[in-house]
Design a protein around this motif. Structure first.
Motif, PDB file in Angstrom:
ATOM      1  N   THR A   1       0.849  -1.183   0.000  1.00 43.50           N
ATOM      2  CA  THR A   1       0.000   0.000   0.000  1.00 43.50           C
ATOM      3  C   THR A   1       0.889   1.238   0.000  1.00 43.50           C
ATOM      4  N   LEU A   2       0.451   2.238  -0.728  1.00 38.47           N
ATOM      5  CA  LEU A   2       1.230   3.474  -0.815  1.00 38.47           C
ATOM      6  C   LEU A   2       0.849   4.400   0.326  1.00 38.47           C
ATOM      7  N   ARG A   3       1.860   5.016   0.898  1.00 36.78           N
ATOM      8  CA  ARG A   3       1.613   6.000   1.945  1.00 36.78           C
ATOM      9  C   ARG A   3       1.503   7.373   1.296  1.00 36.78           C
ATOM     10  N   PRO A   4       0.417   8.087   1.556  1.00 39.76           N
ATOM     11  CA  PRO A   4       0.279   9.417   0.953  1.00 39.76           C
ATOM     12  C   PRO A   4       1.316  10.390   1.522  1.00 39.76           C
ATOM     13  N   GLY A   5       1.718  11.322   0.685  1.00 41.29           N
ATOM     14  CA  GLY A   5       2.660  12.343   1.129  1.00 41.29           C
ATOM     15  C   GLY A   5       4.120  11.962   0.963  1.00 41.29           C
ATOM     16  N   THR A   6       4.414  10.775   0.490  1.00 45.75           N
ATOM     17  CA  THR A   6       5.802  10.368   0.281  1.00 45.75           C
ATOM     18  C   THR A   6       6.237  10.783  -1.120  1.00 45.75           C
ATOM     19  N   LYS A   7       7.545  10.781  -1.341  1.00 45.46           N
ATOM     20  CA  LYS A   7       8.062  11.119  -2.667  1.00 45.46           C
ATOM     21  C   LYS A   7       7.618  10.091  -3.702  1.00 45.46           C
TER      22      LYS A   7
ATOM     23  N   ALA B   1       4.761   8.409  -3.671  1.00 43.73           N
ATOM     24  CA  ALA B   1       3.364   8.708  -3.993  1.00 43.73           C
ATOM     25  C   ALA B   1       3.278   9.928  -4.910  1.00 43.73           C
ATOM     26  N   MET B   2       4.122  10.936  -4.640  1.00 47.88           N
ATOM     27  CA  MET B   2       4.141  12.137  -5.476  1.00 47.88           C
ATOM     28  C   MET B   2       4.574  11.778  -6.904  1.00 47.88           C
ATOM     29  N   LEU B   3       5.571  10.925  -7.036  1.00 43.36           N
ATOM     30  CA  LEU B   3       6.054  10.497  -8.335  1.00 43.36           C
ATOM     31  C   LEU B   3       4.953   9.759  -9.102  1.00 43.36           C
ATOM     32  N   ILE B   4       4.250   8.886  -8.427  1.00 50.90           N
ATOM     33  CA  ILE B   4       3.165   8.147  -9.077  1.00 50.90           C
ATOM     34  C   ILE B   4       2.078   9.107  -9.546  1.00 50.90           C
ATOM     35  N   GLU B   5       1.737  10.092  -8.728  1.00 47.69           N
ATOM     36  CA  GLU B   5       0.740  11.090  -9.131  1.00 47.69           C
ATOM     37  C   GLU B   5       1.204  11.859 -10.361  1.00 47.69           C
ATOM     38  N   MET B   6       2.488  12.220 -10.412  1.00 47.89           N
ATOM     39  CA  MET B   6       3.027  12.945 -11.563  1.00 47.89           C
ATOM     40  C   MET B   6       2.923  12.094 -12.833  1.00 47.89           C
ATOM     41  N   LEU B   7       3.217  10.809 -12.708  1.00 50.16           N
ATOM     42  CA  LEU B   7       3.214   9.936 -13.871  1.00 50.16           C
ATOM     43  C   LEU B   7       1.802   9.557 -14.321  1.00 50.16           C
ATOM     44  N   GLN B   8       0.815   9.706 -13.437  1.00 47.68           N
ATOM     45  CA  GLN B   8      -0.554   9.349 -13.792  1.00 47.68           C
ATOM     46  C   GLN B   8      -1.266  10.469 -14.551  1.00 47.68           C
ATOM     47  N   THR B   9      -0.706  11.668 -14.561  1.00 46.66           N
ATOM     48  CA  THR B   9      -1.345  12.765 -15.285  1.00 46.66           C
ATOM     49  C   THR B   9      -1.204  12.534 -16.785  1.00 46.66           C
TER      50      THR B   9
ATOM     51  N   VAL C   1      11.528   0.291  -8.539  1.00 48.82           N
ATOM     52  CA  VAL C   1      10.397   0.268  -7.613  1.00 48.82           C
ATOM     53  C   VAL C   1       9.073   0.215  -8.361  1.00 48.82           C
ATOM     54  N   LEU C   2       8.878   1.177  -9.273  1.00 46.88           N
ATOM     55  CA  LEU C   2       7.576   1.258  -9.919  1.00 46.88           C
ATOM     56  C   LEU C   2       7.329   0.097 -10.888  1.00 46.88           C
ATOM     57  N   LYS C   3       8.324  -0.192 -11.722  1.00 47.97           N
ATOM     58  CA  LYS C   3       8.120  -1.255 -12.708  1.00 47.97           C
ATOM     59  C   LYS C   3       8.236  -2.641 -12.087  1.00 47.97           C
TER      60      LYS C   3
END
Length: 177
Positions: free
Chosen positions: A110-116, A118-126, A153-155
């Motif tokens: 599970t992703l913790r909100p407010g982490t780098k 999580a921020m990276l995933i949000e950036m890539l989802q746009t 990590v992501l892939k």
């Protein structure tokens, strides 16, 4: 315990270790008339049994019956007892192996909100995605760290489908597919 020849012991022992107690393939050097004689004697004593082979699973054939069908040899419970193995033990081991193969995959983290991350995933989802330079500016990471997080990590760890496309004026843009 019954007196077995060395060849009979080898056939029964090998069959007891295989899935569904399949006795084939026979030991090296045992073929032709000698193989038929040994197998026939073992079938007479109830140690081996001919059953229909499942060719889809690639079970080895004892002989072909025609039309793409054939039979294979299976070690019976009497055959297992002849070599001193309780049939229940073999069935338990087979069940354990099957359950281990069917083990449920681990729960995704599970992703913790407010982490780098999580921020990276949000950036890539746009829709516009993010470049390495934009990721570095947002996270204060080095460029090699940003690339490592994307690939490692992501892939690999999270199993996300990351795509990279060349965009004029921006360079490589990364997005979560």
């Amino acid at each position: 315990m019954t007196k077995l020849t060395e060849t009979q012991t080898i056939i029964l022992s090998a069959g007891a270790q295989r899935p569904e107690n399949i006795a084939l393939p026979l030991p090296k050097g045992l073929h032709g008339a000698a193989a038929k004689m040994v197998v026939t004697k073992m079938m007479e004593r109830g140690w081996l049994q001919e059953v229909d082979a499942n060719l889809r699973r690639g079970e080895p054939l004892w002989y072909e019956t025609g039309d793409g069908h054939g039979t294979t040899l299976v070690v019976t419970d009497a055959g297992l007892l002849a070599i001193g193995i309780e049939p229940v033990v073999v069935k338990t081991l087979v069940t354990i192996r099957e359950n281990a193969a069917k083990a449920t995959p681990p729960k995704p983290p599970t992703l913790r909100p407010g982490t780098k991350q999580a921020m990276l995933i949000e950036m890539l989802q746009t829709d516009k995605g993010a470049t390495i330079a934009e990721i570095v500016a947002a996270t204060d990471w080095m460029s090699h760290t940003a690339r490592g997080v994307i690939s490692g990590v992501l892939k690999k760890k999270l199993g996300l489908a990351i795509t990279a496309t060349k965009v004029d004026g921006r360079g490589s843009v990364y997005r979560i597919g």
